[in-house]
Design a protein around this motif. Structure first.
Motif, PDB file in Angstrom:
ATOM      1  N   ARG A  22      75.802  -6.669  14.478  1.00 34.01           N
ATOM      2  CA  ARG A  22      75.490  -7.484  15.660  1.00 34.01           C
ATOM      3  C   ARG A  22      74.659  -6.703  16.675  1.00 34.01           C
ATOM      4  N   LEU A  23      73.692  -5.965  16.149  1.00 36.34           N
ATOM      5  CA  LEU A  23      72.693  -5.353  17.017  1.00 36.34           C
ATOM      6  C   LEU A  23      71.732  -6.421  17.522  1.00 36.34           C
ATOM      7  N   TYR A  24      71.653  -7.520  16.796  1.00 28.79           N
ATOM      8  CA  TYR A  24      70.905  -8.704  17.202  1.00 28.79           C
ATOM      9  C   TYR A  24      71.784  -9.919  16.941  1.00 28.79           C
ATOM     10  N   ASP A  25      71.601 -10.967  17.739  1.00 30.96           N
ATOM     11  CA  ASP A  25      72.308 -12.225  17.500  1.00 30.96           C
ATOM     12  C   ASP A  25      71.455 -13.139  16.629  1.00 30.96           C
ATOM     13  N   ILE A  26      72.120 -13.865  15.759  1.00 25.57           N
ATOM     14  CA  ILE A  26      71.402 -14.773  14.866  1.00 25.57           C
ATOM     15  C   ILE A  26      71.125 -16.085  15.580  1.00 25.57           C
ATOM     16  N   ALA A  27      70.122 -16.812  15.090  1.00 25.40           N
ATOM     17  CA  ALA A  27      69.741 -18.091  15.699  1.00 25.40           C
ATOM     18  C   ALA A  27      70.622 -19.230  15.225  1.00 25.40           C
ATOM     19  N   ALA A  28      71.075 -19.152  13.988  1.00 30.79           N
ATOM     20  CA  ALA A  28      71.908 -20.214  13.418  1.00 30.79           C
ATOM     21  C   ALA A  28      72.754 -19.635  12.305  1.00 30.79           C
TER      22      ALA A  28
ATOM     23  N   GLY B 188      49.909 -15.255  19.887  1.00 32.97           N
ATOM     24  CA  GLY B 188      50.914 -15.652  20.858  1.00 32.97           C
ATOM     25  C   GLY B 188      51.951 -16.605  20.314  1.00 32.97           C
ATOM     26  N   LYS B 189      51.878 -16.925  19.035  1.00 28.32           N
ATOM     27  CA  LYS B 189      52.864 -17.822  18.440  1.00 28.32           C
ATOM     28  C   LYS B 189      54.012 -17.012  17.861  1.00 28.32           C
ATOM     29  N   LYS B 190      55.207 -17.594  17.922  1.00 34.60           N
ATOM     30  CA  LYS B 190      56.384 -16.903  17.412  1.00 34.60           C
ATOM     31  C   LYS B 190      56.276 -16.716  15.905  1.00 34.60           C
ATOM     32  N   LYS B 191      56.634 -15.500  15.476  1.00 36.78           N
ATOM     33  CA  LYS B 191      56.539 -15.212  14.052  1.00 36.78           C
ATOM     34  C   LYS B 191      57.590 -15.987  13.264  1.00 36.78           C
ATOM     35  N   LYS B 192      57.312 -16.184  12.000  1.00 39.99           N
ATOM     36  CA  LYS B 192      58.233 -16.874  11.113  1.00 39.99           C
ATOM     37  C   LYS B 192      59.522 -16.077  10.995  1.00 39.99           C
ATOM     38  N   GLY B 193      60.659 -16.778  10.944  1.00 39.31           N
ATOM     39  CA  GLY B 193      61.946 -16.126  10.871  1.00 39.31           C
ATOM     40  C   GLY B 193      62.085 -15.270   9.633  1.00 39.31           C
ATOM     41  N   LEU B 194      62.813 -14.140   9.783  1.00 38.92           N
ATOM     42  CA  LEU B 194      63.029 -13.256   8.654  1.00 38.92           C
ATOM     43  C   LEU B 194      64.018 -13.884   7.680  1.00 38.92           C
ATOM     44  N   PHE B 195      65.133 -14.397   8.233  1.00 38.20           N
ATOM     45  CA  PHE B 195      66.134 -15.083   7.412  1.00 38.20           C
ATOM     46  C   PHE B 195      66.153 -16.565   7.770  1.00 38.20           C
ATOM     47  N   ASP B 196      66.164 -17.396   6.749  1.00 39.28           N
ATOM     48  CA  ASP B 196      66.211 -18.849   6.951  1.00 39.28           C
ATOM     49  C   ASP B 196      67.310 -19.422   6.052  1.00 39.28           C
ATOM     50  N   GLU B 197      68.446 -19.716   6.678  1.00 41.94           N
ATOM     51  CA  GLU B 197      69.627 -20.211   5.965  1.00 41.94           C
ATOM     52  C   GLU B 197      70.004 -19.271   4.816  1.00 41.94           C
ATOM     53  N   PHE B 198      70.075 -17.985   5.163  1.00 41.24           N
ATOM     54  CA  PHE B 198      70.437 -16.952   4.191  1.00 41.24           C
ATOM     55  C   PHE B 198      71.951 -16.997   3.944  1.00 41.24           C
ATOM     56  N   THR B 199      72.359 -16.994   2.694  1.00 42.46           N
ATOM     57  CA  THR B 199      73.786 -17.056   2.342  1.00 42.46           C
ATOM     58  C   THR B 199      74.108 -15.979   1.311  1.00 42.46           C
ATOM     59  N   LEU B 200      75.188 -15.247   1.598  1.00 44.52           N
ATOM     60  CA  LEU B 200      75.641 -14.207   0.671  1.00 44.52           C
ATOM     61  C   LEU B 200      77.121 -13.945   0.940  1.00 44.52           C
ATOM     62  N   SER B 201      77.907 -13.903  -0.123  1.00 40.19           N
ATOM     63  CA  SER B 201      79.337 -13.601   0.002  1.00 40.19           C
ATOM     64  C   SER B 201      79.635 -12.289  -0.717  1.00 40.19           C
TER      65      SER B 201
ATOM     66  N   SER C 259      70.162 -17.807  10.012  1.00 36.00           N
ATOM     67  CA  SER C 259      68.740 -17.844  10.383  1.00 36.00           C
ATOM     68  C   SER C 259      68.528 -16.808  11.481  1.00 36.00           C
ATOM     69  N   PHE C 260      67.474 -16.012  11.328  1.00 37.50           N
ATOM     70  CA  PHE C 260      67.249 -14.917  12.278  1.00 37.50           C
ATOM     71  C   PHE C 260      65.786 -14.524  12.283  1.00 37.50           C
ATOM     72  N   ALA C 261      65.278 -14.210  13.493  1.00 36.22           N
ATOM     73  CA  ALA C 261      63.933 -13.642  13.655  1.00 36.22           C
ATOM     74  C   ALA C 261      64.001 -12.628  14.786  1.00 36.22           C
ATOM     75  N   TYR C 262      63.150 -11.618  14.719  1.00 34.13           N
ATOM     76  CA  TYR C 262      63.147 -10.596  15.761  1.00 34.13           C
ATOM     77  C   TYR C 262      62.567 -11.113  17.066  1.00 34.13           C
ATOM     78  N   GLY C 263      61.908 -12.272  17.023  1.00 36.82           N
ATOM     79  CA  GLY C 263      61.409 -12.874  18.245  1.00 36.82           C
ATOM     80  C   GLY C 263      60.115 -12.311  18.757  1.00 36.82           C
ATOM     81  N   GLU C 264      59.439 -11.500  17.958  1.00 29.94           N
ATOM     82  CA  GLU C 264      58.153 -10.949  18.384  1.00 29.94           C
ATOM     83  C   GLU C 264      57.072 -12.007  18.247  1.00 29.94           C
ATOM     84  N   LEU C 265      55.973 -11.787  18.954  1.00 36.51           N
ATOM     85  CA  LEU C 265      54.867 -12.739  18.936  1.00 36.51           C
ATOM     86  C   LEU C 265      53.723 -12.199  18.096  1.00 36.51           C
ATOM     87  N   SER C 266      53.043 -13.100  17.471  1.00 39.18           N
ATOM     88  CA  SER C 266      51.863 -12.712  16.706  1.00 39.18           C
ATOM     89  C   SER C 266      50.696 -12.499  17.661  1.00 39.18           C
ATOM     90  N   GLU C 267      49.563 -12.080  17.126  1.00 40.40           N
ATOM     91  CA  GLU C 267      48.391 -11.830  17.959  1.00 40.40           C
ATOM     92  C   GLU C 267      47.929 -13.096  18.669  1.00 40.40           C
TER      93      GLU C 267
END
Length: 607
Positions: free
Chosen positions: A413-419, A374-387, A364-372
């Motif tokens: 690892r230019l960004y850390d994931i949330a989960a 002021g609410k946090k944007k929806k995560g880009l990846f949500d329990e993304f799985t790939l082998s 799970s990952f989001a860039y952490g930017e805010l919408s207009e």
């Protein structure tokens, strides 16, 4: 103590104590040089005061000669005075040489330490930091901070101690002859310093405003020169010139406001010193008339006063440099407070890739930017799985913004994931050193950005310890040998800033040569051929085929023709995997991939 930036939009403050403390830490690293500077400076100040005393002796001896007519005594006194004066000249020569010698070494080492510390700190900050800060501003602040080190050292080490020493000598001398004159001198010095400090304190906010204007200028210059081709292509030189003119007008106005206070400062200082000189002259002449002091003492008191006032001017100039340096440090030292959001864990080990297996497990990952709103944007990846199996070639396709390039940033690892977790050969990338992680990966990006260095050095950058034969082999494998043959100095040709002397295809070949030389088991191709023409793409593809052999590969592509032979194609949409399979399987079924294939096959035209 803090100085408030009044009138500035962001209402930031100069953290006086923090900036001074950080500078003193740098200074303390060279304490032997600091002590040497203080000792030599005080000895030089004492030597400079000596000729005033000689002047007193000569006048007093001359007065005795006119009264007694003893020529032999007067000649003997002159010879003695000449010998002492000669000794003072030699000592001042030696001390002045030593003073400059110590100053040069101290300033150069402090400047080097500051530049090295902040350059390494800035380059080590996260990818997010560098995408939100203009490089021109960073350069301006680093250069200004480096210059401020010299001003600060000059103010604290070379001016303050000397002034206090000379002030003490002058105060004791005047006190010996007249407590009234001593009070006048102390009063003049105190009022002079307080008046100067007051003016400079008022100046401080205008200094900060001037710095911010200069930062904006530096950022604009860097931005324009870095994109000068765009300016040329659209014929916007005059537009850019007018825009820069508005910036320089703002800098000029800020400079006029800042420098304008020197009118009041210098005029007021002259008035104070003139008034003090008049009082000292009046008191000393009155004492001479009543016989309390000799004519030589009268001259001594006045020359000591003039010498002290010159020292006061120097000291106040040092205070000006001190305040200016604190302001110049502020913008740079703010970066020292920024901690890297991507940190190695204590005891992290180096990554060792043996097979090249990659696993994204419920990421799970989001860039952490805010919408207009002021609410946090929806995560880009949500329990993304790939082998991805060792040696497997996996292509990522999808519409722009679907998360393809972001997945590579997460793997680096230019960004850390949330989960969740990202593992390479079973090793969680958060548990290994970042440098070792990135050192085990290789990438050919969409835009090959080169250093303003030789073609050889640009290729060797990925593996500095490689032999010349290895570098040249990588150049040949990337089909750069024909390019090298056309260059005036071959592999030793400077390619220009960002590689501007090479074509897009040539720069891409350099990027491929880098990856070949790095020789890593895991390789990323991020739109490596999207900006090339068909023939150049075909030529580059031959080099890429050789590069992909025996490596785990992640290929991000919009041109589906470049990934038809991938072992697995992963179709992404808004951070989710919507389809997987080989090319023939995917075009045989309805879905995003077939839609993209039909669009490209038809030249992006609807039938």
């Amino acid at each position: 103590m803090k100085f408030h930036r009044k009138g500035m939009k962001d209402q930031k403050e100069i953290d006086f104590s923090y900036n001074l403390k950080l500078y003193l830490k740098l200074l303390w690293m060279h304490w032997p040089l600091v002590i040497a500077a203080l000792v030599v400076g005080l000895l030089l100040a004492a030597a400079n005061m000596g000729d005033k005393l000689l002047f007193k002796w000569i006048i007093d001896d001359a007065t005795l000669f006119t009264e007694s007519g003893d020529a032999a005594f007067f000649i003997q006194a002159l010879l003695f005075t000449a010998m002492v004066f000669g000794g003072l000249l030699v000592s001042r020569f030696i001390l002045q040489w030593l003073n400059m010698h110590v100053r040069i070494y101290l300033d150069s080492r402090l400047t080097r330490d500051l530049k090295q510390r902040f350059f390494v700190h800035l380059i080590g900050l996260s990818h997010r930091f560098h995408t939100t800060h203009r490089s021109g501003t960073l350069i301006t602040r680093l250069n200004r901070g480096s210059n401020a080190v010299r001003n600060m050292s000059d103010a604290l080490v070379f001016r303050l101690a000397v002034f206090l020493f000379e002030f003490g000598i002058a105060a004791v001398s005047f006190l010996y002859f007249s407590w009234t004159a001593s009070l006048v001198v102390v009063g003049v010095v105190v009022f002079f310093v307080l008046y100067s400090l007051g003016i400079q304190y008022i100046q401080e906010k205008h200094h900060v405003a001037l710095n911010m204007r200069q930062d904006a200028e530096g950022a604009e210059i860097s931005d324009v020169f870095g994109n000068v081709e765009v300016v040329k292509y659209f014929g916007k030189e005059k537009l850019i010139g007018r825009r820069f003119g508005r910036l320089t007008d703002g800098t000029r106005d800020a400079e006029v406001k800042y420098e304008g206070y020197w009118r009041w400062l210098t005029a007021g200082q002259r008035l104070v010193l003139g008034f003090g000189a008049g009082l000292v002259m009046w008191i000393s002449i009155e004492m001479f008339l009543v016989g309390s002091v000799t004519l030589g003492t009268l001259g001594f008191m006045y020359t000591i006063y003039l010498s002290l006032m010159a020292s006061v001017f120097t000291f106040v100039g040092g205070i000006r440099q001190f305040h200016r340096a604190i302001g110049d440090f502020d913008a740079l030292f703010e970066y020292a407070k920024i901690e890297n959001e991507i940190e190695d864990k204590p005891g992290a080990k180096s990554l060792r890739v043996r097979e090249g297996a990659i696993e994204f497990d419920r990421v799970s990952f989001a860039y952490g930017e805010l919408s207009e709103k002021g609410k946090k944007k929806k995560g880009l990846f949500d329990e993304f799985t790939l082998s991805i199996a060792p040696g497997e070639k996996v292509a990522l396709v999808g519409h722009s913004g679907s998360g393809k390039s972001s997945l590579i940033k997460v793997l680096y690892r230019l960004y850390d994931i949330a989960a969740g977790s990202v593992k390479i050969d079973g090793q969680d990338i958060r548990n290994v050193k970042q440098e070792s992680l990135r050192g085990e990966l290789s990438i050919v990006p969409q835009e090959a950005v080169l250093f303003d260095d030789t073609l050889y050095a640009n290729v060797a950058f990925s593996r500095p310890g490689a032999s010349r034969d290895q570098v040249l082999s990588a150049i040949e494998a990337a089909q750069l040998h024909n390019v090298v043959a056309r260059l005036p100095k071959g592999v030793n040709t400077i390619v220009g800033e960002r590689g501007v002397k090479l074509s897009g295809g040539e720069r891409q070949r350099v990027s491929i040569a880098r990856a070949l030389l790095a020789n890593r088991k895991i390789l990323m191709l991020d739109e490596a051929t999207s900006s090339l023409d068909s023939r150049t793409e075909w030529e580059i593809q031959q080099a890429l085929d050789k590069l992909l052999e025996g490596r785990t590969s992640i290929i991000v592509a919009h041109r589906l023709s470049t990934i038809m032979r991938a072992d697995k194609i992963v179709v992404m949409d808004e951070g989710r995997i919507v389809q997987q399979g080989k090319h023939r399987e995917l075009i045989a079924k309805r879905g995003v991939y077939k839609e993209l294939w039909d669009l490209q096959k038809g030249g992006y035209l609807k039938e």
